[in-house]
Design an enzyme around this catalytic site. Structure first.
Site, PDB file in Angstrom:
ATOM      1  CB  ALA A 184      43.029  39.080 -61.360  1.00  0.00           C
ATOM      2  CE1 TYR A 185      45.754  40.869 -53.319  1.00  0.00           C
ATOM      3  CE2 TYR A 185      45.373  38.584 -52.671  1.00  0.00           C
ATOM      4  CZ  TYR A 185      45.878  39.847 -52.392  1.00  0.00           C
ATOM      5  OH  TYR A 185      46.512  40.071 -51.189  1.00  0.00           O
TER       6      TYR A 185
END
Length: 229
Positions: free
Chosen positions: A144-145
């Site tokens: 996600a990051y």
């Protein structure tokens, strides 16, 4: 080039404070913008805009307008604001991905769009974004990051192409692990020798915002060495 009007987002954090101070130390007028309700320190060499939710386009526009009114326009925008979450796809959910895209990409886009008219009027407008080395090849738990920071990379490239006929440059730096108290607390057993110092990142940002970098735009510049001097 001293005396320019600078906006630094995420400016109450460790990196943001160092970047803001670096510009102020060379004589620039700095507006520190942050989501936090109160600044962690006093900043007599510029202005603080606290409680600014950069995911809200209207709030971003007001912050830019207030900074421009106080400092006579906007010459440089440094997008430090963002966040980090480690979570595997198997254990996480869509809300984590939404959070990372909101914090790292939407917050960048809203204030950049708000500042563009004034940056284009500047004799040498500059936008410097904070990407991530981890977004080049993501590790476990970094999906996600890394995806959100990859979005920052693509935004940087696209906007640089859009502004190719103007005097505005758009670049991003891609740090590896930044040496901050939070990272040291999260990784107490890590070898920090090659972690990047916030001041080293600030030095690169100052260069990209300078006349010497006038021919650099659309670059994704790795900043990965851990030397303190």
């Amino acid at each position: 080039m001293s005396g320019r009007s600078i906006i630094v987002t995420g400016a109450f954090g460790v990196l943001g404070r160092v970047v803001a101070a670096a510009f102020a130390n060379q004589g620039d007028r700095v507006a520190r913008v942050d989501f936090a309700p109160v600044a962690p320190d006093s900043f007599e060499r510029g202005l603080d805009f606290a409680g600014i939710d950069l995911t809200d386009s209207a709030m971003a526009e007001r912050a830019v307008a207030d900074a421009a009114d106080a400092h006579g326009g906007v010459d440089v925008l440094v997008n430090v604001a963002g966040g980090f979450t480690w979570q595997t796809v198997e254990e996480g959910g869509a809300e984590v991905w939404e959070k990372m895209f909101t914090m790292n990409l939407r917050s960048n886009m809203t204030i950049t769009k708000a500042a563009l008219p004034m940056l284009k009027r500047s004799p040498a407008g500059r936008i410097v974004n904070i990407g991530a080395e981890a977004a080049v090849q993501a590790g476990a738990g970094m999906g996600a990051y890394a995806a959100s920071k990859a979005g920052v990379h693509r935004l940087t490239e696209a906007l640089a192409a859009e502004l190719a006929g103007s005097g505005v440059t758009v670049n991003a730096i891609l740090p590896s692990i930044i040496d901050t108290p939070a990272n040291r607390a999260d990784m107490p057993d890590a070898d920090t020798a090659q972690w990047v110092q916030p001041q080293a990142i600030a030095d690169v940002i100052l260069f990209l915002a300078s006349p010497a970098a006038r021919s650099i735009s659309g670059a994704l510049l790795p900043v990965t060495r851990g030397q303190s001097t």
